[in-house]
Design a protein around this motif. Structure first.
Motif, PDB file in Angstrom:
ATOM      1  N   PRO A  40       0.818  -1.215   0.000  1.00  0.00           N
ATOM      2  CA  PRO A  40       0.000   0.000   0.000  1.00  0.00           C
ATOM      3  C   PRO A  40       0.848   1.259   0.000  1.00  0.00           C
ATOM      4  N   GLY A  41       0.548   2.154  -0.909  1.00  0.00           N
ATOM      5  CA  GLY A  41       1.259   3.419  -0.981  1.00  0.00           C
ATOM      6  C   GLY A  41       2.628   3.349  -1.605  1.00  0.00           C
ATOM      7  N   LYS A  42       2.988   2.177  -2.117  1.00  0.00           N
ATOM      8  CA  LYS A  42       4.319   2.016  -2.712  1.00  0.00           C
ATOM      9  C   LYS A  42       4.204   1.570  -4.161  1.00  0.00           C
ATOM     10  N   GLU A  43       5.296   1.718  -4.876  1.00  0.00           N
ATOM     11  CA  GLU A  43       5.327   1.262  -6.255  1.00  0.00           C
ATOM     12  C   GLU A  43       5.532  -0.251  -6.308  1.00  0.00           C
ATOM     13  N   ARG A  44       5.137  -0.812  -7.433  1.00  0.00           N
ATOM     14  CA  ARG A  44       5.360  -2.243  -7.620  1.00  0.00           C
ATOM     15  C   ARG A  44       6.861  -2.504  -7.701  1.00  0.00           C
ATOM     16  N   GLU A  45       7.301  -3.561  -7.024  1.00  0.00           N
ATOM     17  CA  GLU A  45       8.722  -3.873  -7.008  1.00  0.00           C
ATOM     18  C   GLU A  45       8.969  -5.319  -7.402  1.00  0.00           C
ATOM     19  N   PHE A  46      10.140  -5.511  -7.955  1.00  0.00           N
ATOM     20  CA  PHE A  46      10.559  -6.839  -8.375  1.00  0.00           C
ATOM     21  C   PHE A  46      10.827  -7.723  -7.167  1.00  0.00           C
ATOM     22  N   VAL A  47      10.449  -8.996  -7.292  1.00  0.00           N
ATOM     23  CA  VAL A  47      10.707  -9.976  -6.234  1.00  0.00           C
ATOM     24  C   VAL A  47      11.622 -11.091  -6.729  1.00  0.00           C
ATOM     25  N   ALA A  48      11.229 -11.720  -7.843  1.00  0.00           N
ATOM     26  CA  ALA A  48      12.003 -12.871  -8.327  1.00  0.00           C
ATOM     27  C   ALA A  48      11.693 -13.104  -9.797  1.00  0.00           C
ATOM     28  N   SER A  49      12.624 -13.766 -10.474  1.00  0.00           N
ATOM     29  CA  SER A  49      12.387 -14.189 -11.859  1.00  0.00           C
ATOM     30  C   SER A  49      13.036 -15.538 -12.075  1.00  0.00           C
ATOM     31  N   ILE A  50      12.533 -16.265 -13.056  1.00  0.00           N
ATOM     32  CA  ILE A  50      12.985 -17.625 -13.300  1.00  0.00           C
ATOM     33  C   ILE A  50      12.986 -17.875 -14.800  1.00  0.00           C
ATOM     34  N   ILE A  51      14.075 -18.501 -15.272  1.00  0.00           N
ATOM     35  CA  ILE A  51      14.186 -18.743 -16.703  1.00  0.00           C
ATOM     36  C   ILE A  51      13.271 -19.887 -17.131  1.00  0.00           C
ATOM     37  N   TRP A  52      13.217 -20.113 -18.422  1.00  0.00           N
ATOM     38  CA  TRP A  52      12.264 -21.050 -19.001  1.00  0.00           C
ATOM     39  C   TRP A  52      12.350 -22.455 -18.407  1.00  0.00           C
ATOM     40  N   SER A  53      13.561 -22.901 -18.114  1.00  0.00           N
ATOM     41  CA  SER A  53      13.734 -24.276 -17.649  1.00  0.00           C
ATOM     42  C   SER A  53      13.585 -24.406 -16.137  1.00  0.00           C
ATOM     43  N   GLY A  54      13.641 -23.284 -15.452  1.00  0.00           N
ATOM     44  CA  GLY A  54      13.593 -23.327 -13.995  1.00  0.00           C
ATOM     45  C   GLY A  54      14.948 -23.505 -13.337  1.00  0.00           C
ATOM     46  N   ASP A  55      15.991 -23.654 -14.142  1.00  0.00           N
ATOM     47  CA  ASP A  55      17.310 -23.934 -13.589  1.00  0.00           C
ATOM     48  C   ASP A  55      17.965 -22.722 -12.943  1.00  0.00           C
ATOM     49  N   THR A  56      17.581 -21.556 -13.378  1.00  0.00           N
ATOM     50  CA  THR A  56      18.228 -20.346 -12.880  1.00  0.00           C
ATOM     51  C   THR A  56      17.172 -19.349 -12.431  1.00  0.00           C
ATOM     52  N   THR A  57      17.427 -18.749 -11.299  1.00  0.00           N
ATOM     53  CA  THR A  57      16.518 -17.755 -10.735  1.00  0.00           C
ATOM     54  C   THR A  57      17.301 -16.520 -10.319  1.00  0.00           C
ATOM     55  N   TYR A  58      16.563 -15.460 -10.102  1.00  0.00           N
ATOM     56  CA  TYR A  58      17.171 -14.217  -9.641  1.00  0.00           C
ATOM     57  C   TYR A  58      16.215 -13.592  -8.642  1.00  0.00           C
ATOM     58  N   TYR A  59      16.773 -13.039  -7.558  1.00  0.00           N
ATOM     59  CA  TYR A  59      15.935 -12.527  -6.473  1.00  0.00           C
ATOM     60  C   TYR A  59      16.335 -11.108  -6.078  1.00  0.00           C
ATOM     61  N   ALA A  60      15.344 -10.380  -5.617  1.00  0.00           N
ATOM     62  CA  ALA A  60      15.632  -9.117  -4.958  1.00  0.00           C
ATOM     63  C   ALA A  60      16.363  -9.401  -3.652  1.00  0.00           C
ATOM     64  N   ASP A  61      17.216  -8.492  -3.264  1.00  0.00           N
ATOM     65  CA  ASP A  61      17.991  -8.687  -2.032  1.00  0.00           C
ATOM     66  C   ASP A  61      17.084  -8.869  -0.818  1.00  0.00           C
ATOM     67  N   SER A  62      15.943  -8.211  -0.837  1.00  0.00           N
ATOM     68  CA  SER A  62      15.047  -8.236   0.323  1.00  0.00           C
ATOM     69  C   SER A  62      14.432  -9.606   0.578  1.00  0.00           C
ATOM     70  N   VAL A  63      14.434 -10.481  -0.420  1.00  0.00           N
ATOM     71  CA  VAL A  63      13.809 -11.800  -0.253  1.00  0.00           C
ATOM     72  C   VAL A  63      14.795 -12.942  -0.435  1.00  0.00           C
ATOM     73  N   LYS A  64      16.015 -12.624  -0.795  1.00  0.00           N
ATOM     74  CA  LYS A  64      17.007 -13.663  -1.062  1.00  0.00           C
ATOM     75  C   LYS A  64      17.210 -14.519   0.183  1.00  0.00           C
ATOM     76  N   GLY A  65      17.191 -15.818  -0.012  1.00  0.00           N
ATOM     77  CA  GLY A  65      17.358 -16.743   1.093  1.00  0.00           C
ATOM     78  C   GLY A  65      16.065 -17.108   1.794  1.00  0.00           C
ATOM     79  N   ARG A  66      14.994 -16.384   1.495  1.00  0.00           N
ATOM     80  CA  ARG A  66      13.691 -16.667   2.116  1.00  0.00           C
ATOM     81  C   ARG A  66      12.661 -17.128   1.099  1.00  0.00           C
ATOM     82  N   PHE A  67      12.746 -16.615  -0.111  1.00  0.00           N
ATOM     83  CA  PHE A  67      11.798 -16.957  -1.160  1.00  0.00           C
ATOM     84  C   PHE A  67      12.485 -17.836  -2.204  1.00  0.00           C
TER      85      PHE A  67
END
Length: 127
Positions: A40-67
């Motif tokens: 609420p009251g904030k802009e949309r922010e990136f959380v995570a992304s995953i390539i087509w095969s699922g082998d590689t992911t990328y995370y925002a620092d705020s969720v790394k290690g938890r998501f």
């Protein structure tokens, strides 16, 4: 193209939730999928992304290690497993599909790189 996000809810701090994103009308196995959130009251922010095969992911620092992002291309479904949830994780979570991104590219972090979006699912973490 439709993306249907689900799995949100109310959870206590420290708890877990798993979000799902079911895609239709698109060749799901060829595309990068991303997760974003908007508090609420904030802009949309990136959380995570995953390539087509699922082998590689990328995370925002705020969720790394938890998501953890994953996907099942047979089911045309992407997942976001969220653990050790904090009150600051409270937001509406969206999944996005990025057909125009090179499918091996994991770091797809900008909203305008995603052509299709799900409707969002509310995650509320109580402290």
């Amino acid at each position: 193209v439709q993306l249907q996000a689900s799995g949100g809810g109310l959870v206590q701090a420290g708890g877990s939730l798993r979000l799902s994103c079911v895609a239709s009308g698109i060749t799901f196995s060829n595309i990068v999928v991303g997760w974003f959130r908007q508090a609420p009251g904030k802009e949309r922010e990136f959380v995570a992304s995953i390539i087509w095969s699922g082998d590689t992911t990328y995370y925002a620092d705020s969720v790394k290690g938890r998501f953890t992002a994953s996907r099942d291309n047979v089911k045309n479904t992407a997942y976001l497993q969220m653990s050790s949830l904090k009150s600051e994780d409270t937001a509406v979570y969206y999944c996005g599909a990025s057909p125009k991104s090179f499918r091996w590219r994991s770091k797809v972090t900008r909203e305008n790189e995603y052509e299709y979006w799900g409707q969002g699912t509310q995650v509320t973490v109580s402290s």
